[in-house]
Scaffold this motif. Structure first.
Motif, PDB file in Angstrom:
ATOM      1  N   TYR A 166     -45.812   2.449 -17.905  1.00  0.00           N
ATOM      2  CA  TYR A 166     -45.682   2.582 -16.443  1.00  0.00           C
ATOM      3  C   TYR A 166     -46.756   1.780 -15.692  1.00  0.00           C
ATOM      4  N   PRO A 167     -48.056   1.884 -16.070  1.00  0.00           N
ATOM      5  CA  PRO A 167     -49.060   1.052 -15.387  1.00  0.00           C
ATOM      6  C   PRO A 167     -48.785  -0.447 -15.505  1.00  0.00           C
ATOM      7  N   MET A 168     -48.266  -0.881 -16.656  1.00  0.00           N
ATOM      8  CA  MET A 168     -47.971  -2.303 -16.824  1.00  0.00           C
ATOM      9  C   MET A 168     -46.815  -2.742 -15.932  1.00  0.00           C
ATOM     10  N   VAL A 169     -45.789  -1.906 -15.860  1.00  0.00           N
ATOM     11  CA  VAL A 169     -44.649  -2.209 -14.972  1.00  0.00           C
ATOM     12  C   VAL A 169     -45.105  -2.222 -13.523  1.00  0.00           C
ATOM     13  N   LEU A 170     -45.939  -1.237 -13.163  1.00  0.00           N
ATOM     14  CA  LEU A 170     -46.465  -1.157 -11.807  1.00  0.00           C
ATOM     15  C   LEU A 170     -47.313  -2.384 -11.475  1.00  0.00           C
ATOM     16  N   GLY A 171     -48.106  -2.832 -12.450  1.00  0.00           N
ATOM     17  CA  GLY A 171     -48.921  -4.032 -12.254  1.00  0.00           C
ATOM     18  C   GLY A 171     -48.072  -5.275 -12.047  1.00  0.00           C
ATOM     19  N   ALA A 172     -46.972  -5.391 -12.821  1.00  0.00           N
ATOM     20  CA  ALA A 172     -46.070  -6.540 -12.671  1.00  0.00           C
ATOM     21  C   ALA A 172     -45.407  -6.534 -11.302  1.00  0.00           C
ATOM     22  N   ILE A 173     -45.001  -5.341 -10.853  1.00  0.00           N
ATOM     23  CA  ILE A 173     -44.382  -5.229  -9.521  1.00  0.00           C
ATOM     24  C   ILE A 173     -45.388  -5.613  -8.436  1.00  0.00           C
ATOM     25  N   MET A 174     -46.638  -5.185  -8.619  1.00  0.00           N
ATOM     26  CA  MET A 174     -47.685  -5.505  -7.652  1.00  0.00           C
ATOM     27  C   MET A 174     -47.889  -7.016  -7.541  1.00  0.00           C
ATOM     28  N   VAL A 175     -47.907  -7.698  -8.684  1.00  0.00           N
ATOM     29  CA  VAL A 175     -48.071  -9.157  -8.679  1.00  0.00           C
ATOM     30  C   VAL A 175     -46.906  -9.830  -7.972  1.00  0.00           C
ATOM     31  N   ILE A 176     -45.687  -9.363  -8.235  1.00  0.00           N
ATOM     32  CA  ILE A 176     -44.488  -9.937  -7.597  1.00  0.00           C
ATOM     33  C   ILE A 176     -44.526  -9.739  -6.087  1.00  0.00           C
ATOM     34  N   GLU A 354     -56.949  16.569 -28.325  1.00  0.00           N
ATOM     35  CA  GLU A 354     -57.896  16.015 -27.358  1.00  0.00           C
ATOM     36  C   GLU A 354     -57.580  14.550 -27.055  1.00  0.00           C
ATOM     37  N   SER A 355     -57.129  13.817 -28.088  1.00  0.00           N
ATOM     38  CA  SER A 355     -56.764  12.408 -27.909  1.00  0.00           C
ATOM     39  C   SER A 355     -55.554  12.274 -26.989  1.00  0.00           C
ATOM     40  N   ASP A 356     -54.555  13.157 -27.186  1.00  0.00           N
ATOM     41  CA  ASP A 356     -53.368  13.134 -26.312  1.00  0.00           C
ATOM     42  C   ASP A 356     -53.762  13.387 -24.861  1.00  0.00           C
ATOM     43  N   THR A 357     -54.645  14.364 -24.658  1.00  0.00           N
ATOM     44  CA  THR A 357     -55.114  14.681 -23.306  1.00  0.00           C
ATOM     45  C   THR A 357     -55.864  13.499 -22.702  1.00  0.00           C
ATOM     46  N   ALA A 358     -56.694  12.846 -23.527  1.00  0.00           N
ATOM     47  CA  ALA A 358     -57.472  11.693 -23.048  1.00  0.00           C
ATOM     48  C   ALA A 358     -56.564  10.540 -22.639  1.00  0.00           C
ATOM     49  N   ILE A 359     -55.502  10.289 -23.434  1.00  0.00           N
ATOM     50  CA  ILE A 359     -54.553   9.217 -23.111  1.00  0.00           C
ATOM     51  C   ILE A 359     -53.855   9.503 -21.785  1.00  0.00           C
ATOM     52  N   ASN A 360     -53.431  10.749 -21.602  1.00  0.00           N
ATOM     53  CA  ASN A 360     -52.760  11.131 -20.355  1.00  0.00           C
ATOM     54  C   ASN A 360     -53.685  11.012 -19.146  1.00  0.00           C
ATOM     55  N   LYS A 361     -54.939  11.381 -19.341  1.00  0.00           N
ATOM     56  CA  LYS A 361     -55.904  11.283 -18.242  1.00  0.00           C
ATOM     57  C   LYS A 361     -56.193   9.831 -17.879  1.00  0.00           C
ATOM     58  N   LEU A 362     -56.298   8.976 -18.905  1.00  0.00           N
ATOM     59  CA  LEU A 362     -56.564   7.551 -18.650  1.00  0.00           C
ATOM     60  C   LEU A 362     -55.440   6.917 -17.845  1.00  0.00           C
ATOM     61  N   THR A 363     -54.201   7.189 -18.254  1.00  0.00           N
ATOM     62  CA  THR A 363     -53.068   6.633 -17.510  1.00  0.00           C
ATOM     63  C   THR A 363     -52.957   7.279 -16.132  1.00  0.00           C
ATOM     64  N   GLY A 364     -53.340   8.556 -16.056  1.00  0.00           N
ATOM     65  CA  GLY A 364     -53.342   9.236 -14.753  1.00  0.00           C
ATOM     66  C   GLY A 364     -54.352   8.640 -13.791  1.00  0.00           C
ATOM     67  N   MET A 365     -55.439   8.089 -14.334  1.00  0.00           N
ATOM     68  CA  MET A 365     -56.443   7.419 -13.498  1.00  0.00           C
ATOM     69  C   MET A 365     -55.991   6.013 -13.096  1.00  0.00           C
ATOM     70  N   LEU A 366     -55.276   5.345 -13.981  1.00  0.00           N
ATOM     71  CA  LEU A 366     -54.846   3.974 -13.708  1.00  0.00           C
ATOM     72  C   LEU A 366     -53.769   3.905 -12.633  1.00  0.00           C
ATOM     73  N   PRO A 368     -52.854   5.861  -9.875  1.00  0.00           N
ATOM     74  CA  PRO A 368     -53.249   5.893  -8.460  1.00  0.00           C
ATOM     75  C   PRO A 368     -54.152   4.730  -8.062  1.00  0.00           C
ATOM     76  N   LEU A 369     -54.962   4.233  -9.029  1.00  0.00           N
ATOM     77  CA  LEU A 369     -55.828   3.094  -8.735  1.00  0.00           C
ATOM     78  C   LEU A 369     -55.002   1.857  -8.412  1.00  0.00           C
ATOM     79  N   MET A 370     -53.952   1.631  -9.190  1.00  0.00           N
ATOM     80  CA  MET A 370     -53.101   0.460  -8.958  1.00  0.00           C
ATOM     81  C   MET A 370     -52.305   0.611  -7.658  1.00  0.00           C
ATOM     82  N   ILE A 371     -51.859   1.826  -7.379  1.00  0.00           N
ATOM     83  CA  ILE A 371     -51.151   2.068  -6.116  1.00  0.00           C
ATOM     84  C   ILE A 371     -52.089   1.843  -4.935  1.00  0.00           C
ATOM     85  N   LEU A 372     -53.353   2.264  -5.090  1.00  0.00           N
ATOM     86  CA  LEU A 372     -54.352   2.060  -4.040  1.00  0.00           C
ATOM     87  C   LEU A 372     -54.590   0.565  -3.788  1.00  0.00           C
ATOM     88  N   ILE A 373     -54.712  -0.214  -4.865  1.00  0.00           N
ATOM     89  CA  ILE A 373     -54.910  -1.658  -4.729  1.00  0.00           C
ATOM     90  C   ILE A 373     -53.724  -2.296  -4.022  1.00  0.00           C
TER      91      ILE A 373
END
Length: 397
Positions: A166-176, A354-366, A368-373
Motif C-alpha cells: 500500500y505505501p508503495m502504491v501510494l508513493g507511485a500515485i503521489m509521483v504521478i 512482536e515482529s508482526d506488530t512492529a511491521i504493522n506499526k511501521l506501515t501505519g507510520m508510513l 499518514p506520512l506519505m498522505i501528509l507529504i
C-alpha cells in the motif's frame, strides 16, 4: 572448508593425485586414510566460489527440507530422496542444481560438501546445519528444523512485502499526481498572469519548476536514473552501508521497531542452530549473518570475542544495546538454567508476534506520512495558482 591438491599412495603402491576439501591438513590426511590412501604431499588452494545457477528462495528451501526430512524419517536413503526431488522439480535451473547434488552425493561426497560445491545457491546457514546434522547423525531432525525455520522466514518476508504494498502504491500515485500538476495543471494558469511584477514569489518558483519539467523532462529522467545508480553504488561501499545500517537502528520510534524484527530473526536462527548441537560461538556468528546488517555485524565482533574469552553471551549481548532488555534477560535465564535451546525457541515464538506488530506499526507510520507529504504538495500548488484564479475571477467581476 579448504581445498587441497594432494599426492598420495594407495595400498598397491600406486601414486594417486587429486583434490579434496577438508577443514585442515589433519582432516585431509584422515579423509584420505579412510579411502585407503596415504598422503605424501599436499598444497592448499584458495577455494573459488562457484557462481550459482540459481539462488533458492526461502519458500523453496522450506519445501526441500520438509521433503527430505519426511523421506529420511520414512527410511528412504538420502541419495534416493535427492533423486525423487530431481524428478519432482519443474524449474529447469533448480533441477540442474539438484541433479548436481544427487550426482555428488552418489559419488561419495557428503551432503554438506555437495551443497557447498554449489557456491551461493544455498545459504551458509543451510550448509552449516546440514554439516551439524551429518556429524550428529540427526540429519532428518535437522532438516525438519530447517524446514520450520525457512517457513517462518518466508512468512515474515511475505508479511513485510504485503505491508509495504500500500505505501508503495501510494508513493507511485503521489509521483504521478506531482508530475501531472507541474506538467499539465500549472502551465494553464501561467497564461493568466499578464504582469510579471505582480506574480508572487511562490508562484514564480512553481512556474519555473513547471516550465523546466516541460522543456527539460529528459534531464529530470536522467537525474532520477542517476540517483538510483548512485544509491546502488553507495550501498556497496562499506562505510556508506555501515552508516545506513546504523541509522536504520537509531531512527526515532521506527528504529526500535526495526530492531524488533531483527530480534525475531536472530532468535529463530539462534534457536535452530543451538538445538542442532553447534558451539555457541559458531551459533552467534551464523545467526548475526542472517540479519544482513553491517552495523550489527561490527558490534557482534566484540560480542564473539568476549564470549571466546569466557564471558556469558547474555552479558556480552546486553552491552551492545541492539536488542531489548527482555531478550538478553531471557538468554541469561536460559544460560543459568541450562535450558537455553528451549527458552530460545519459546522466545522466538514470542518475538514472532512482536515482529508482526512492529511491521504493522511501521506501515501505519508510513501511510499518514506519505498522505501528509501529498497534501503539502497539493497545498503549495494551490497557493501558487490562487492569485491567478483570484485575478481571473476579479476580471470577470
Amino acid at each position: 572448508m579448504a581445498i587441497f591438491r594432494y599426492t598420495a599412495t594407495d595400498l598397491g603402491g600406486k601414486t594417486v593425485r587429486g583434490k579434496e576439501s577438508a577443514e585442515d591438513k589433519n582432516a585431509l590426511i584422515e579423509k584420505l586414510r579412510d579411502k585407503g590412501l596415504f598422503c605424501t604431499s599436499f598444497t592448499e588452494e584458495t577455494e573459488k566460489v562457484q557462481e550459482a545457477k540459481v539462488k533458492f528462495k526461502t519458500k523453496d528451501l522450506s519445501f526441500i527440507c520438509r521433503q527430505i526430512s519426511t523421506m529420511l524419517t520414512s527410511g528412504i536413503t538420502l541419495v534416493k530422496a535427492l533423486s525423487i526431488l530431481v524428478a519432482q522439480q519443474e524449474n529447469k535451473k533448480m533441477k540442474a542444481v539438484l541433479t548436481e547434488l544427487y550426482d555428488d552425493v552418489q559419488r561419495g561426497k557428503s551432503f554438506s560438501e555437495a551443497l557447498q560445491a554449489q557456491g551461493n545457491a544455498f545459504p551458509n546457514l543451510f550448509v552449516s546445519m546440514v554439516a551439524a546434522g551429518e556429524s550428529s547423525g540427526n540429519l532428518d531432525m535437522i532438516m525438519q528444523r530447517l524446514s520450520s525455520h525457512y517457513d517462518k522466514e518466508n512468512k515474515t518476508n511475505n508479511k513485510i512485502r504485503s505491508a509495504m504494498t500500500y505505501p508503495m502504491v501510494l508513493g507511485a500515485i503521489m509521483v504521478i499526481i506531482v508530475i501531472a500538476l507541474f506538467t499539465f495543471i500549472i502551465p494553464t494558469f501561467a497564461e493568466m498572469f499578464t504582469d510579471p511584477d505582480e506574480i508572487p514569489a511562490l508562484t514564480k518558483i512553481m512556474l519555473a519548476i513547471s516550465d523546466s519539467m516541460t522543456k527539460y523532462w529528459f534531464l529530470y529522467l536522467g537525474g532520477v536514473v542517476g540517483l538510483v545508480l548512485v544509491i546502488r553504488v553507495l550501498k556497496k561501499v562499506p562505510a556508506c552501508k555501515l552508516w545506513w545500517d546504523k541509522t536504520k537502528c537509531r531512527i526515532p520510534k521506527a528504529g526500535k521497531l526495526i530492531c524488533t524484527i531483527y530480534t525475531s530473526r536472530f532468535a529463530h536462527t539462534m534457536s535452530s542452530l543451538f538445538a542442532s548441537g553447534m558451539q555457541m560461538v559458531e551459533c552467534i556468528q551464523k545467526s548475526e549473518q542472517v540479519l544482513g546488517n553491517s552495523y550489527i555485524s561490527k558490534e557482534f565482533e566484540t560480542v564473539i570475542e568476549n564470549v571466546k574469552q569466557g564471558e556469558s553471551f547474555s552479558t556480552a549481548l546486553g552491552r551492545t544495546g541492539i536488542f531489548d532488555g527482555i531478550f538478553t534477560s531471557v538468554i541469561y535465564v536460559g544460560e543459568e538454567s541450562g535450558t537455553l535451546d528451549d527458552i530460545l525457541e519459546k522466545t522466538a515464538d514470542y518475538y514472532d508476534d512482536e515482529s508482526d506488530t512492529a511491521i504493522n506499526k511501521l506501515t501505519g507510520m508510513l501511510q499518514p506520512l506519505m498522505i501528509l507529504i501529498m497534501g503539502v504538495l497539493v497545498m503549495l500548488v494551490l497557493l501558487a495558482v490562487y492569485p491567478a484564479m483570484y485575478g481571473a475571477m476579479g476580471s470577470l467581476g
